[in-house]
Design a protein around this motif. Structure first.
Motif, PDB file in Angstrom:
ATOM      1  N   LYS A 106      -0.576 -10.623   6.351  1.00 44.31           N
ATOM      2  CA  LYS A 106       0.603  -9.788   6.085  1.00 44.31           C
ATOM      3  C   LYS A 106       1.732 -10.593   5.454  1.00 44.31           C
ATOM      4  N   LYS A 107       1.821 -11.880   5.822  1.00 46.48           N
ATOM      5  CA  LYS A 107       2.890 -12.721   5.284  1.00 46.48           C
ATOM      6  C   LYS A 107       2.727 -12.982   3.787  1.00 46.48           C
ATOM      7  N   MET A 108       1.516 -12.762   3.263  1.00 45.31           N
ATOM      8  CA  MET A 108       1.270 -13.024   1.845  1.00 45.31           C
ATOM      9  C   MET A 108       0.869 -11.746   1.118  1.00 45.31           C
ATOM     10  N   ALA A 109       1.296 -10.608   1.671  1.00 40.16           N
ATOM     11  CA  ALA A 109       0.902  -9.309   1.130  1.00 40.16           C
ATOM     12  C   ALA A 109       1.350  -9.116  -0.317  1.00 40.16           C
ATOM     13  N   LYS A 110       2.571  -9.526  -0.651  1.00 36.30           N
ATOM     14  CA  LYS A 110       3.071  -9.338  -2.019  1.00 36.30           C
ATOM     15  C   LYS A 110       2.261 -10.140  -3.026  1.00 36.30           C
ATOM     16  N   GLN A 111       1.932 -11.349  -2.658  1.00 31.22           N
ATOM     17  CA  GLN A 111       1.207 -12.239  -3.560  1.00 31.22           C
ATOM     18  C   GLN A 111      -0.202 -11.724  -3.867  1.00 31.22           C
ATOM     19  N   PHE A 112      -0.807 -11.015  -2.894  1.00 28.38           N
ATOM     20  CA  PHE A 112      -2.191 -10.566  -3.074  1.00 28.38           C
ATOM     21  C   PHE A 112      -2.305  -9.044  -3.110  1.00 28.38           C
ATOM     22  N   SER A 113      -1.260  -8.366  -3.492  1.00 27.05           N
ATOM     23  CA  SER A 113      -1.267  -6.900  -3.470  1.00 27.05           C
ATOM     24  C   SER A 113      -2.315  -6.292  -4.390  1.00 27.05           C
ATOM     25  N   GLN A 114      -2.707  -7.013  -5.439  1.00 24.83           N
ATOM     26  CA  GLN A 114      -3.700  -6.499  -6.383  1.00 24.83           C
ATOM     27  C   GLN A 114      -5.100  -7.053  -6.126  1.00 24.83           C
ATOM     28  N   ASP A 115      -5.237  -7.808  -5.069  1.00 22.60           N
ATOM     29  CA  ASP A 115      -6.519  -8.452  -4.758  1.00 22.60           C
ATOM     30  C   ASP A 115      -7.367  -7.499  -3.907  1.00 22.60           C
ATOM     31  N   ARG A 116      -8.537  -7.101  -4.413  1.00 23.80           N
ATOM     32  CA  ARG A 116      -9.390  -6.149  -3.692  1.00 23.80           C
ATOM     33  C   ARG A 116      -9.895  -6.722  -2.371  1.00 23.80           C
ATOM     34  N   ILE A 117     -10.221  -7.986  -2.374  1.00 22.18           N
ATOM     35  CA  ILE A 117     -10.704  -8.608  -1.146  1.00 22.18           C
ATOM     36  C   ILE A 117      -9.609  -8.603  -0.090  1.00 22.18           C
ATOM     37  N   PHE A 118      -8.384  -8.956  -0.502  1.00 15.46           N
ATOM     38  CA  PHE A 118      -7.255  -8.954   0.430  1.00 15.46           C
ATOM     39  C   PHE A 118      -7.009  -7.556   0.976  1.00 15.46           C
ATOM     40  N   THR A 119      -7.105  -6.548   0.134  1.00 16.34           N
ATOM     41  CA  THR A 119      -6.865  -5.160   0.550  1.00 16.34           C
ATOM     42  C   THR A 119      -7.812  -4.735   1.660  1.00 16.34           C
ATOM     43  N   GLY A 120      -9.034  -5.274   1.657  1.00 20.79           N
ATOM     44  CA  GLY A 120     -10.038  -4.877   2.646  1.00 20.79           C
ATOM     45  C   GLY A 120      -9.955  -5.606   3.969  1.00 20.79           C
ATOM     46  N   ILE A 121      -8.994  -6.523   4.130  1.00 23.14           N
ATOM     47  CA  ILE A 121      -8.872  -7.271   5.385  1.00 23.14           C
ATOM     48  C   ILE A 121      -8.356  -6.355   6.492  1.00 23.14           C
ATOM     49  N   ASN A 122      -8.966  -6.465   7.685  1.00 20.75           N
ATOM     50  CA  ASN A 122      -8.463  -5.692   8.832  1.00 20.75           C
ATOM     51  C   ASN A 122      -7.453  -6.524   9.620  1.00 20.75           C
ATOM     52  N   HIS A 123      -6.609  -5.869  10.367  1.00 19.94           N
ATOM     53  CA  HIS A 123      -5.608  -6.524  11.224  1.00 19.94           C
ATOM     54  C   HIS A 123      -4.823  -7.599  10.436  1.00 19.94           C
ATOM     55  N   LYS A 124      -4.215  -7.179   9.346  1.00 18.25           N
ATOM     56  CA  LYS A 124      -3.494  -8.132   8.485  1.00 18.25           C
ATOM     57  C   LYS A 124      -2.308  -8.805   9.174  1.00 18.25           C
ATOM     58  N   ASP A 125      -1.843  -8.204  10.253  1.00 16.43           N
ATOM     59  CA  ASP A 125      -0.683  -8.773  10.938  1.00 16.43           C
ATOM     60  C   ASP A 125      -1.056  -9.880  11.920  1.00 16.43           C
ATOM     61  N   VAL A 126      -2.352 -10.154  12.061  1.00 12.98           N
ATOM     62  CA  VAL A 126      -2.821 -11.160  13.007  1.00 12.98           C
ATOM     63  C   VAL A 126      -3.436 -12.336  12.257  1.00 12.98           C
ATOM     64  N   SER A 127      -3.052 -13.545  12.644  1.00 13.97           N
ATOM     65  CA  SER A 127      -3.630 -14.740  12.013  1.00 13.97           C
ATOM     66  C   SER A 127      -5.055 -14.958  12.519  1.00 13.97           C
ATOM     67  N   THR A 128      -5.742 -15.913  11.946  1.00 18.46           N
ATOM     68  CA  THR A 128      -7.169 -16.084  12.229  1.00 18.46           C
ATOM     69  C   THR A 128      -7.461 -16.509  13.667  1.00 18.46           C
TER      70      THR A 128
END
Length: 523
Positions: A106-128
């Protein structure tokens, strides 16, 4: 093998293969959950029948591996789990110097807003929450190719390697190669690994290599240098498995024995892989996924009815640790071989599943690996009943949200858990461990100053042996004297028996008897 048995083996094999081909072709079990469950259960049941009736004995190891690899490539076009999006993205950002333990997507949402792989990540607000060695492997794959297909192909190749190594372990332990079918053709393994692309196959690989090394060390008793080297490498690989998936840690106490305990600290070396990631707050993701999320759990579900907060966490840790200690004590085997240890490892991992706050279908893949050596009905049944989760996945797939269904939960766990308790406490023996009937028996008789009763004892023993002749066992009487000062030895020799001599003491006498014996069984 008779004609009927051959036809049965052919039919069961056909059911397994067709079940897997169907699952591969459907693309996602969520689309047709009931049909998927039916063919999945049919495949698991066919494997159980093939193994327990020994019909699989007509298959060679290489034929099983070849079919297994082909089945894995059938799943190339199967829809990947959204977890793989996180694998790929975290690998990518690590190559740019980002720490995924402290940086959530979630912290890098703007940078990867057009990235399809990033869009498919679940629980974006939680780190690994993934261990460091798993992350480092993700980093390497993303460096080579930042694509989901690269991860799928990598996991298929790794799982194919697992088949070959599993065949090797069976050979070392002198177990039938057709047991390989349990893992190689299992719908659960194929669906979770080659299909959905879960990384559990990585820690299975490291566990398997460590087991092979432990088995080789076990067979190198005459060379302490070789034993030490193999044991060190085995513990090193087991530690690598732990830092690939933390659950592997529960196997460690079952593989330590008096001979290798001094080398066990080698398992801590892979823990150094955490050093590059050390930062404040790096456990946030792990604590969130393990402490605040629950699905298809058993023991945590009941504890939450009475406890919450720190009390719940402490109780959960205590219950889990208590169960592992009980299994470690209850499943002790005087042989302490790798093979006998895997029986205890099976029960330990099943207990671990009962204690986890979330249990997804792919969590069972290590259980399937252990089923190859511990043919447990509870394990096979759980592999079948876990498919009730397809209904939950279907509701989520069609926009109904992720919600546990109590009825499905009940049918998933009720009978498998009952069988598990029965196998652990009541049955005890390993159904996969078979021995042929003994053809001979050494009867050791340690004596010391038995002159007043040795004659009657030997006469009684001879009479008992005469009644047992129908069993076709050859009996061999071995009398060991510990330095008698009366006429014991003279009486024995007068009855036509040879007498061995040893230092005084029952242990010394038995040791001499063992050295001179050669039968299948010693009494």
């Amino acid at each position: 093998m008779g004609e009927q048995s051959k036809y049965r083996a052919f039919i069961l094999t056909g059911i397994i293969v067709l079940a897997n081909v169907f699952l591969a072709s459907i693309g996602n079990v969520s689309i047709r959950p009931w049909i998927s469950s039916f063919v999945f259960v049919a495949g698991v049941f066919a494997i159980y029948r093939l193994i327990t009736t020994k019909d699989g004995g007509r298959f060679s190891g290489w034929s099983i591996i070849l079919v297994g690899i082909i089945l894995r490539f059938f799943f190339v076009s199967y829809q990947l789990s959204d977890d793989v999006n996180r694998y790929a993205w975290e690998g990518l950002v690590m190559n740019d110097g980002v720490n995924p333990y402290t940086t959530s997507p979630k912290k890098m949402a703007k940078q990867f807003s057009q990235d399809r792989i990033f869009t498919g990540i679940n629980h974006k607000d939680v780190s690994t929450a993934y261990p460091p060695i798993a992350l480092l492997i993700f980093k390497i794959i993303s460096k080579i190719s930042y694509s989901l297909f690269a991860f799928k192909l990598f996991f298929i190749l790794i799982d194919s390697l697992v088949l070959m190594l599993l065949s090797r372990l069976l050979a070392i332990l002198k177990r039938p190669q057709f047991w390989l079918i349990i893992y190689a053709w299992n719908p659960l393994v194929l669906l979770s690994g080659a299909g959905e692309g879960h990384f559990d196959v990585l820690h299975i690989l490291f566990i398997l290599i460590s087991l092979i090394l432990f088995a080789l060390a076990e067979n190198s008793k005459d060379s302490m240098g070789k034993f030490a080297l193999l044991s060190m490498l085995a513990f090193l690989l087991l530690g690598t498995a732990v830092m690939t998936k933390y659950l592997s840690l529960i196997f460690l106490p079952f593989l330590i024995n008096r001979k290798n305990i001094k080398l066990a600290p080698m398992s801590l070396v892979p823990f150094l892989s955490i050093i590059p990631f050390l930062e404040n707050g790096m456990l946030a993701g792990l604590l969130t996924f393990s402490g605040k999320m629950s699905y298809n759990d058993v023991i945590p579900k009941f504890l939450r009815l009475f406890l919450n907060g720190n009390a719940y966490m402490l109780a959960m840790i205590g219950v889990f640790a208590g169960g592992i200690i009980f299994i470690w004590l209850f499943c002790q085997d005087s042989e302490r071989t790798v093979y006998s240890s895997m029986k205890a490892m099976f029960f330990a991992y099943f207990w671990c599943l009962l204690c986890l706050p979330c249990v997804h279908i792919w969590y069972l893949t290590p259980l399937v690996l252990l089923l190859v050596f511990q043919h447990s009905r509870s394990g096979f049944l759980l592999c079948a009943t876990i498919t009730f989760g397809f209904q939950v996945m279907s509701k989520q797939y069609f926009g109904g949200g992720w919600m546990e269904v109590k009825l499905f939960w009940f049918f998933t766990w009720f009978i498998p858990v009952g069988l598990f308790v029965w196998e652990l406490i009541v049955k005890k023996e390993n159904p996969g461990k078979c021995f042929s009937s003994p053809k001979s028996m050494d009867i050791l008789i340690p004596v010391y100053n038995e002159g007043t009763r040795i004659e009657s004892h030997l006469q009684s023993l001879k009479q008992s042996i005469s009644f047992a002749n129908e069993s076709a066992i050859k009996f061999n009487l071995i009398v060991i004297d510990g330095g008698s000062t009366d006429d014991t030895v003279c009486q024995i020799e007068a009855l036509g028996h040879n007498v061995l001599h040893s230092a005084k003491g029952r242990g010394n006498q038995l040791a001499v008897g063992f050295e001179h014996g050669s039968s299948d069984v010693v009494l």
